[in-house]
Design a protein around this motif. Structure first.
Motif, PDB file in Angstrom:
ATOM      1  N   LEU A 208       0.841  -1.155  -0.474  1.00  0.00           N
ATOM      2  CA  LEU A 208       0.766   0.006  -0.497  1.00  0.00           C
ATOM      3  C   LEU A 208       0.920   1.632   0.219  1.00  0.00           C
ATOM      4  CD1 LEU A 208      -2.928   1.372   0.053  1.00  0.00           C
ATOM      5  CD2 LEU A 208      -2.381   1.223   3.030  1.00  0.00           C
ATOM      6  N   LEU A 209       1.700   1.573   1.121  1.00  0.00           N
ATOM      7  CA  LEU A 209       2.663   2.332   0.745  1.00  0.00           C
ATOM      8  C   LEU A 209       3.402   2.348  -0.676  1.00  0.00           C
ATOM      9  CD1 LEU A 209       3.751   4.730   2.548  1.00  0.00           C
ATOM     10  CD2 LEU A 209       5.764   3.430   3.403  1.00  0.00           C
ATOM     11  N   CYS A 210       4.084   2.024  -1.308  1.00  0.00           N
ATOM     12  CA  CYS A 210       4.435   1.814  -2.878  1.00  0.00           C
ATOM     13  C   CYS A 210       3.410   2.433  -3.644  1.00  0.00           C
ATOM     14  CB  CYS A 210       5.198   0.686  -3.143  1.00  0.00           C
ATOM     15  SG  CYS A 210       6.598   0.272  -2.023  1.00  0.00           S
ATOM     16  N   TYR A 211       1.992   1.305  -3.175  1.00  0.00           N
ATOM     17  CA  TYR A 211       1.638   2.050  -4.354  1.00  0.00           C
ATOM     18  C   TYR A 211       1.162   3.556  -4.490  1.00  0.00           C
ATOM     19  CZ  TYR A 211      -2.877   2.090  -7.582  1.00  0.00           C
ATOM     20  OH  TYR A 211      -4.000   2.314  -7.951  1.00  0.00           O
ATOM     21  N   SER A 212       1.231   4.063  -3.071  1.00  0.00           N
ATOM     22  CA  SER A 212       0.853   5.693  -2.868  1.00  0.00           C
ATOM     23  C   SER A 212       1.504   6.037  -2.756  1.00  0.00           C
ATOM     24  CB  SER A 212      -0.256   5.455  -1.211  1.00  0.00           C
ATOM     25  OG  SER A 212      -1.149   4.345  -0.384  1.00  0.00           O
ATOM     26  N   TRP A 213       3.057   5.799  -3.459  1.00  0.00           N
ATOM     27  CA  TRP A 213       4.022   6.901  -3.228  1.00  0.00           C
ATOM     28  C   TRP A 213       4.244   6.721  -4.422  1.00  0.00           C
ATOM     29  CZ3 TRP A 213       8.528   5.534  -6.780  1.00  0.00           C
ATOM     30  CH2 TRP A 213       9.037   6.671  -6.059  1.00  0.00           C
ATOM     31  N   GLU A 214       3.924   6.115  -6.192  1.00  0.00           N
ATOM     32  CA  GLU A 214       4.193   5.798  -6.704  1.00  0.00           C
ATOM     33  C   GLU A 214       3.204   6.307  -7.460  1.00  0.00           C
ATOM     34  OE1 GLU A 214       4.193   2.945 -10.702  1.00  0.00           O
ATOM     35  OE2 GLU A 214       4.401   1.974  -8.916  1.00  0.00           O
TER      36      GLU A 214
ATOM     37  N   LEU B 194       8.332  11.285   1.403  1.00  0.00           N
ATOM     38  CA  LEU B 194       8.463   9.147   2.353  1.00  0.00           C
ATOM     39  C   LEU B 194       9.555   8.769   1.377  1.00  0.00           C
ATOM     40  CD1 LEU B 194       4.514   8.506   1.141  1.00  0.00           C
ATOM     41  CD2 LEU B 194       5.321   8.272   3.607  1.00  0.00           C
ATOM     42  N   PHE B 195       9.770   9.021   0.902  1.00  0.00           N
ATOM     43  CA  PHE B 195      11.060   8.374   0.203  1.00  0.00           C
ATOM     44  C   PHE B 195      11.790   8.175   0.710  1.00  0.00           C
ATOM     45  CE2 PHE B 195      14.902   7.736  -2.160  1.00  0.00           C
ATOM     46  CZ  PHE B 195      14.457   6.205  -3.217  1.00  0.00           C
ATOM     47  N   ASP B 196      12.179   9.663   1.473  1.00  0.00           N
ATOM     48  CA  ASP B 196      13.479   9.706   2.488  1.00  0.00           C
ATOM     49  C   ASP B 196      13.723   8.983   3.725  1.00  0.00           C
ATOM     50  OD1 ASP B 196      14.845  11.457   0.785  1.00  0.00           O
ATOM     51  OD2 ASP B 196      13.705  13.647   1.438  1.00  0.00           O
ATOM     52  N   LYS B 197      11.955   8.948   4.743  1.00  0.00           N
ATOM     53  CA  LYS B 197      11.819   8.342   5.605  1.00  0.00           C
ATOM     54  C   LYS B 197      11.562   7.232   5.918  1.00  0.00           C
ATOM     55  CE  LYS B 197       8.173   8.588   8.934  1.00  0.00           C
ATOM     56  NZ  LYS B 197       6.470   9.113   9.336  1.00  0.00           N
ATOM     57  N   HIS B 198      11.426   5.915   4.810  1.00  0.00           N
ATOM     58  CA  HIS B 198      11.523   4.437   4.628  1.00  0.00           C
ATOM     59  C   HIS B 198      12.801   3.977   3.887  1.00  0.00           C
ATOM     60  CE1 HIS B 198       7.761   5.181   7.220  1.00  0.00           C
ATOM     61  NE2 HIS B 198       7.304   5.347   6.495  1.00  0.00           N
ATOM     62  N   LYS B 199      13.422   3.599   4.544  1.00  0.00           N
ATOM     63  CA  LYS B 199      14.372   2.697   3.729  1.00  0.00           C
ATOM     64  C   LYS B 199      13.805   1.411   3.237  1.00  0.00           C
ATOM     65  CE  LYS B 199      18.764  -0.241   4.494  1.00  0.00           C
ATOM     66  NZ  LYS B 199      18.267  -0.820   3.573  1.00  0.00           N
ATOM     67  N   LYS B 200      12.646   0.612   4.051  1.00  0.00           N
ATOM     68  CA  LYS B 200      11.972  -0.393   2.988  1.00  0.00           C
ATOM     69  C   LYS B 200      11.206  -0.135   1.826  1.00  0.00           C
ATOM     70  CE  LYS B 200      11.161  -2.923   7.147  1.00  0.00           C
ATOM     71  NZ  LYS B 200      10.559  -4.185   7.920  1.00  0.00           N
ATOM     72  N   LEU B 201      10.876   1.367   1.887  1.00  0.00           N
ATOM     73  CA  LEU B 201      10.292   2.440   0.385  1.00  0.00           C
ATOM     74  C   LEU B 201      11.315   2.054  -0.506  1.00  0.00           C
ATOM     75  CD1 LEU B 201       7.814   2.928  -0.719  1.00  0.00           C
ATOM     76  CD2 LEU B 201       8.004   5.038  -0.343  1.00  0.00           C
ATOM     77  N   ARG B 202      12.385   2.506  -0.097  1.00  0.00           N
ATOM     78  CA  ARG B 202      13.447   2.879  -0.943  1.00  0.00           C
ATOM     79  C   ARG B 202      14.600   1.679  -1.621  1.00  0.00           C
ATOM     80  NH1 ARG B 202      15.243   6.610   3.227  1.00  0.00           N
ATOM     81  NH2 ARG B 202      16.855   4.692   3.526  1.00  0.00           N
ATOM     82  N   ASP B 203      13.569  -0.022  -0.996  1.00  0.00           N
ATOM     83  CA  ASP B 203      14.614  -0.912  -1.361  1.00  0.00           C
ATOM     84  C   ASP B 203      13.187  -0.647  -2.625  1.00  0.00           C
ATOM     85  OD1 ASP B 203      16.477  -0.462   0.148  1.00  0.00           O
ATOM     86  OD2 ASP B 203      15.790  -1.862   1.607  1.00  0.00           O
ATOM     87  N   ALA B 204      12.170  -1.366  -1.834  1.00  0.00           N
ATOM     88  CA  ALA B 204      10.721  -2.169  -2.604  1.00  0.00           C
ATOM     89  C   ALA B 204      11.256  -0.566  -4.635  1.00  0.00           C
ATOM     90  CB  ALA B 204       9.805  -0.956  -2.213  1.00  0.00           C
ATOM     91  N   VAL B 205      10.677   0.640  -4.269  1.00  0.00           N
ATOM     92  CA  VAL B 205      11.219   1.390  -5.158  1.00  0.00           C
ATOM     93  C   VAL B 205      12.230   0.391  -6.095  1.00  0.00           C
ATOM     94  CG1 VAL B 205      11.711   3.447  -6.576  1.00  0.00           C
ATOM     95  CG2 VAL B 205       9.767   2.647  -3.911  1.00  0.00           C
ATOM     96  N   ALA B 206      13.227   0.652  -5.714  1.00  0.00           N
ATOM     97  CA  ALA B 206      14.470  -0.028  -6.315  1.00  0.00           C
ATOM     98  C   ALA B 206      14.259  -1.439  -7.334  1.00  0.00           C
ATOM     99  CB  ALA B 206      15.848  -0.393  -5.213  1.00  0.00           C
ATOM    100  N   LYS B 207      13.681  -2.197  -6.709  1.00  0.00           N
ATOM    101  CA  LYS B 207      13.024  -3.469  -7.151  1.00  0.00           C
ATOM    102  C   LYS B 207      11.860  -2.883  -8.558  1.00  0.00           C
ATOM    103  CE  LYS B 207      13.498  -6.334  -3.269  1.00  0.00           C
ATOM    104  NZ  LYS B 207      12.341  -7.118  -2.115  1.00  0.00           N
TER     105      LYS B 207
END
Length: 407
Positions: free
Chosen positions: A261-267, A284-297
């Protein structure tokens, strides 16, 4: 005088005979035309009956007919007939058929028949049929299979039919209590109904509570509902609602270890046309490392979508986000995709700029990028093979000079 009378009589007789023949021909023509018209009308009516979806199987909840015995109901079924002495009327037959639908009693049907009726009514968005089926389900305490039941619950929630939704939930608790327990007590359907009614914050709280205790199958259903929630929020609702949706996504990421849900909201926020949404995505990108890893994928897909829409500026912004967190492999992927995009457009200046940036950032690009840049610099002459350039020279060497003799 007798001859004149005889001639006059013969003339009148022949005239009368001609008028009679003409009248008979005219009557036959009219009768034949009327017959053809009736046949065409019947054919057109039959075709209309075959194609008209309103004349499909109907469900009627008539308490008087349900109280009658089976034979009595069969005896009282409507029969369409045309009186012999009445005039042919196409509209009368249509009214008779539509005002007397075929009766179906779901108490006598198997479950897969009920599934088929409910699913068809929902897909056709036939509210009248759905309500008639629901009334019989509630009366006979019968429900369809779980898959079709979820479709019906979601349909009632989207339709903001609170009364029928609560009745159906109560019926589920009575007939299949285990399903209700495993499905978070069906709280997400209440959340969907509240969202459609405009109670955004209460709706998100219902979704959040449902996500705490749901199983994997129910989580898929909730995520699909939340996709619609995010789509209806980005660029359409207030920033407060967007932050509340993101808060639910952060809860899923931190407490449930689910970044969907967070990845979809971020995109959606990152690709939004509104500056405020884009700023929320950057934070959001600066706040969550897990989000950065998910976006990288998901980087190849995100770049493809942006470049397909000719939004190179968003790709450069994505590059800046990765540079800020020193994610060099991802920066290299972005540069390669930008170079391929500009090379496809034959933009020499843009390709040269990308190569220069890669040198300044110490992000080496593949050798094929350098060869493609040379291709743009030298043009079509760069493609000529050595044999092609040497052949004309050999022909020049072998060319025989011609001399002209003067004696």
């Amino acid at each position: 005088m007798n001859n004149m009378a005889f001639l006059t009589h013969r003339s009148l007789q022949s005239t009368y005979h001609w008028i009679s023949l003409r009248n008979i021909w005219f009557i036959n023509m009219v009768a034949g035309h009327g017959k053809s018209t009736n046949v065409d009308a019947i054919d057109s009516f039959i075709s209309e009956l075959m194609e008209n979806k309103s004349l499909k199987w109907k469900v009627i909840n008539d308490s008087k007919q349900q109280l009658l015995p089976r034979k009595a109901v069969e005896a009282t079924e409507p029969v369409v007939s045309i009186p012999r002495k009445s005039q042919f009327r196409l509209t009368q037959i249509y009214d008779d058929l539509t005002s007397n639908p075929i009766v179906i009693n779901i108490d006598q049907l198997e479950q897969y028949h009920i599934d088929n009726l409910v699913e068809t009514a929902i897909k056709e968005r036939n509210k009248k049929d759905v309500n008639l089926l629901f009334d019989q389900m509630n009366q006979y305490r019968k429900i369809p299979s779980k898959e079709v039941l979820c479709m019906l619950l979601e349909y009632l929630a989207n339709d903001t039919d609170r009364v029928r939704l609560q009745l159906l939930m109560a019926l589920c608790r009575e007939v299949i209590p285990d399903f209700v327990t495993n499905s978070s007590n069906l709280l997400h359907y209440n959340g969907l109904l509240l969202w459609k009614n405009g109670s955004s914050l209460q709706s998100l709280n219902c979704f959040k509570e449902s996500l705490r205790v749901c199983d994997s199958d129910t989580k898929l259903i909730i995520n699909r509902m939340l996709i619609d929630v995010v789509d209806e929020t980005i660029g359409k609702k207030s920033e407060a609602v967007l932050l509340a949706v993101i808060e639910v996504g952060e809860f899923c990421l931190q407490d449930l270890n689910d970044e969907f849900l967070l990845c979809y909201s971020w995109e959606k926020s990152f690709r939004s046309q509104w500056f405020s949404d884009q700023e929320v995505a950057k934070k959001l990108f600066d706040k969550h490392k897990k989000l950065r890893d998910a976006v990288a994928k998901r980087l190849p897909k995100i770049c493809f979508i942006c470049l397909q829409e000719f939004k190179t500026e968003q790709v450069y912004q994505l590059m800046e986000l990765f540079l800020k967190h020193e994610m060099m492999p991802q920066c290299r992927q972005v540069l390669i995709r930008l170079f391929e995009y500009q090379y496809y457009r034959r933009d020499l200046r843009a390709c040269s700029e990308i190569i220069r940036n890669s040198i300044e950032l110490d992000i080496p690009l593949p050798d094929v990028c350098n060869r493609k840049l040379l291709n743009l610099l030298l043009g079509p002459a760069y493609h000529k093979s050595p044999t092609q350039t040497s052949v004309p020279k050999q022909k020049d060497k072998l060319k025989v000079k011609n001399y002209e003799l003067k004696f």
